[in-house]
Write a protein that holds these residues in place. Structure first.
Motif, PDB file in Angstrom:
ATOM      1  N   HIS A  28       5.512   3.617   7.319  1.00 55.78           N
ATOM      2  CA  HIS A  28       4.309   3.819   6.517  1.00 55.78           C
ATOM      3  C   HIS A  28       4.421   2.916   5.300  1.00 55.78           C
ATOM      4  O   HIS A  28       5.438   2.919   4.609  1.00 55.78           O
ATOM      5  CB  HIS A  28       4.194   5.280   6.093  1.00 55.78           C
ATOM      6  N   ASN A  29       3.387   2.128   5.059  1.00 53.03           N
ATOM      7  CA  ASN A  29       3.372   1.192   3.929  1.00 53.03           C
ATOM      8  C   ASN A  29       2.250   1.596   2.987  1.00 53.03           C
ATOM      9  O   ASN A  29       1.129   1.843   3.420  1.00 53.03           O
ATOM     10  CB  ASN A  29       3.115  -0.227   4.429  1.00 53.03           C
ATOM     11  N   LEU A  30       2.550   1.627   1.702  1.00 51.60           N
ATOM     12  CA  LEU A  30       1.561   2.010   0.697  1.00 51.60           C
ATOM     13  C   LEU A  30       1.563   0.988  -0.423  1.00 51.60           C
ATOM     14  O   LEU A  30       2.606   0.724  -1.030  1.00 51.60           O
ATOM     15  CB  LEU A  30       1.879   3.402   0.142  1.00 51.60           C
ATOM     16  N   ASP A  31       0.403   0.380  -0.680  1.00 45.71           N
ATOM     17  CA  ASP A  31       0.275  -0.567  -1.787  1.00 45.71           C
ATOM     18  C   ASP A  31       0.054   0.228  -3.072  1.00 45.71           C
ATOM     19  O   ASP A  31      -0.866   1.027  -3.166  1.00 45.71           O
ATOM     20  CB  ASP A  31      -0.914  -1.513  -1.559  1.00 45.71           C
ATOM     21  N   ASN A  32       0.911  -0.027  -4.057  1.00 45.20           N
ATOM     22  CA  ASN A  32       0.868   0.716  -5.317  1.00 45.20           C
ATOM     23  C   ASN A  32       0.229  -0.074  -6.444  1.00 45.20           C
ATOM     24  O   ASN A  32       0.628   0.041  -7.594  1.00 45.20           O
ATOM     25  CB  ASN A  32       2.291   1.128  -5.716  1.00 45.20           C
ATOM     26  N   ASP A  34      -0.034  -2.766  -8.922  1.00 50.99           N
ATOM     27  CA  ASP A  34       0.758  -3.844  -9.516  1.00 50.99           C
ATOM     28  C   ASP A  34       2.224  -3.846  -9.085  1.00 50.99           C
ATOM     29  O   ASP A  34       2.870  -4.878  -9.095  1.00 50.99           O
ATOM     30  CB  ASP A  34       0.694  -3.758 -11.042  1.00 50.99           C
ATOM     31  N   SER A  35       2.770  -2.691  -8.702  1.00 52.75           N
ATOM     32  CA  SER A  35       4.187  -2.643  -8.323  1.00 52.75           C
ATOM     33  C   SER A  35       4.351  -3.043  -6.854  1.00 52.75           C
ATOM     34  O   SER A  35       3.391  -3.207  -6.117  1.00 52.75           O
ATOM     35  CB  SER A  35       4.749  -1.245  -8.563  1.00 52.75           C
ATOM     36  N   ASP A  36       5.606  -3.190  -6.456  1.00 54.58           N
ATOM     37  CA  ASP A  36       5.894  -3.535  -5.069  1.00 54.58           C
ATOM     38  C   ASP A  36       5.408  -2.422  -4.143  1.00 54.58           C
ATOM     39  O   ASP A  36       5.482  -1.244  -4.505  1.00 54.58           O
ATOM     40  CB  ASP A  36       7.399  -3.730  -4.869  1.00 54.58           C
ATOM     41  N   PRO A  37       4.957  -2.795  -2.945  1.00 52.51           N
ATOM     42  CA  PRO A  37       4.535  -1.758  -2.008  1.00 52.51           C
ATOM     43  C   PRO A  37       5.729  -0.891  -1.580  1.00 52.51           C
ATOM     44  O   PRO A  37       6.856  -1.361  -1.539  1.00 52.51           O
ATOM     45  CB  PRO A  37       3.985  -2.542  -0.813  1.00 52.51           C
ATOM     46  N   SER A  38       5.454   0.371  -1.310  1.00 55.98           N
ATOM     47  CA  SER A  38       6.511   1.254  -0.823  1.00 55.98           C
ATOM     48  C   SER A  38       6.467   1.280   0.701  1.00 55.98           C
ATOM     49  O   SER A  38       5.402   1.224   1.305  1.00 55.98           O
ATOM     50  CB  SER A  38       6.343   2.667  -1.379  1.00 55.98           C
ATOM     51  N   VAL A  39       7.646   1.316   1.297  1.00 59.61           N
ATOM     52  CA  VAL A  39       7.772   1.360   2.747  1.00 59.61           C
ATOM     53  C   VAL A  39       8.699   2.517   3.087  1.00 59.61           C
ATOM     54  O   VAL A  39       9.805   2.619   2.549  1.00 59.61           O
ATOM     55  CB  VAL A  39       8.341   0.039   3.304  1.00 59.61           C
ATOM     56  N   GLU A  40       8.240   3.384   3.984  1.00 56.13           N
ATOM     57  CA  GLU A  40       9.019   4.545   4.385  1.00 56.13           C
ATOM     58  C   GLU A  40       9.102   4.587   5.902  1.00 56.13           C
ATOM     59  O   GLU A  40       8.081   4.478   6.586  1.00 56.13           O
ATOM     60  CB  GLU A  40       8.346   5.817   3.864  1.00 56.13           C
ATOM     61  N   ILE A  41      10.297   4.737   6.430  1.00 60.62           N
ATOM     62  CA  ILE A  41      10.469   4.902   7.879  1.00 60.62           C
ATOM     63  C   ILE A  41      10.193   6.363   8.210  1.00 60.62           C
ATOM     64  O   ILE A  41      10.855   7.261   7.688  1.00 60.62           O
ATOM     65  CB  ILE A  41      11.885   4.503   8.324  1.00 60.62           C
ATOM     66  N   LEU A  42       9.189   6.587   9.058  1.00 55.95           N
ATOM     67  CA  LEU A  42       8.823   7.949   9.425  1.00 55.95           C
ATOM     68  C   LEU A  42       9.512   8.414  10.702  1.00 55.95           C
ATOM     69  O   LEU A  42       9.780   9.601  10.863  1.00 55.95           O
ATOM     70  CB  LEU A  42       7.307   8.054   9.609  1.00 55.95           C
ATOM     71  N   PHE A 109       3.904   0.383  14.008  1.00 55.53           N
ATOM     72  CA  PHE A 109       4.752   0.785  15.119  1.00 55.53           C
ATOM     73  C   PHE A 109       5.431  -0.485  15.578  1.00 55.53           C
ATOM     74  O   PHE A 109       4.811  -1.333  16.230  1.00 55.53           O
ATOM     75  CB  PHE A 109       3.928   1.410  16.250  1.00 55.53           C
ATOM     76  N   GLY A 110       6.671  -0.680  15.190  1.00 58.69           N
ATOM     77  CA  GLY A 110       7.374  -1.920  15.466  1.00 58.69           C
ATOM     78  C   GLY A 110       8.592  -1.720  16.354  1.00 58.69           C
ATOM     79  O   GLY A 110       8.974  -0.585  16.666  1.00 58.69           O
TER      80      GLY A 110
END
Length: 116
Positions: A28-32, A34-42, A109-110
């Motif tokens: 799951h990728n979330l653009d925040n 101005d900060s770096d996007p967050s990436v979480e493995i679900l 889904f990679g």
């Protein structure tokens, strides 16, 4: 007469595309902003059903989402991918991955491999 009807049915039938299940790593990728996007493995064991022109998946393990019919599109690097838009969602099928994205967040889904 029966053989004529059977011949007509066989001549008019469309080739069936076999659906295939894949096991994928789900992020799951979330653009925040101005900060770096967050990436979480679900999940490292997420299922995707690929029918050739659509794909079906679940981001939460419960609710299933099916892409609209995908169409060939040239990517920026010249590669052809399959993609479709529905409302504000973009669905993309690449070689070994599937993407669901809107303006601020996305699911990837990679590393997909056929599920045996």
């Amino acid at each position: 007469m029966k053989s004529l009807v059977l011949s007509l049915l066989l001549a008019c039938s469309l080739p069936a595309t076999a659906a295939q299940m894949f096991k994928c790593s789900l992020t799951h990728n979330l653009d925040n902003g101005d900060s770096d996007p967050s990436v979480e493995i679900l999940s490292r064991d997420a299922a995707v059903l690929d029918t050739g022109t659509t794909f079906t998946f679940s981001t939460d393990g419960k609710n299933k989402i099916t892409s609209p019919v995908l169409h060939p599109v040239k990517s920026e690097d010249g590669e052809t991918v399959l993609a479709a838009k529905q409302n504000n969602l973009l669905f993309v099928k690449l070689k070994n991955s599937y993407v669901l994205r809107n303006e601020k967040e996305g699911y990837v889904f990679g590393e997909c491999v056929p599920d045996k």
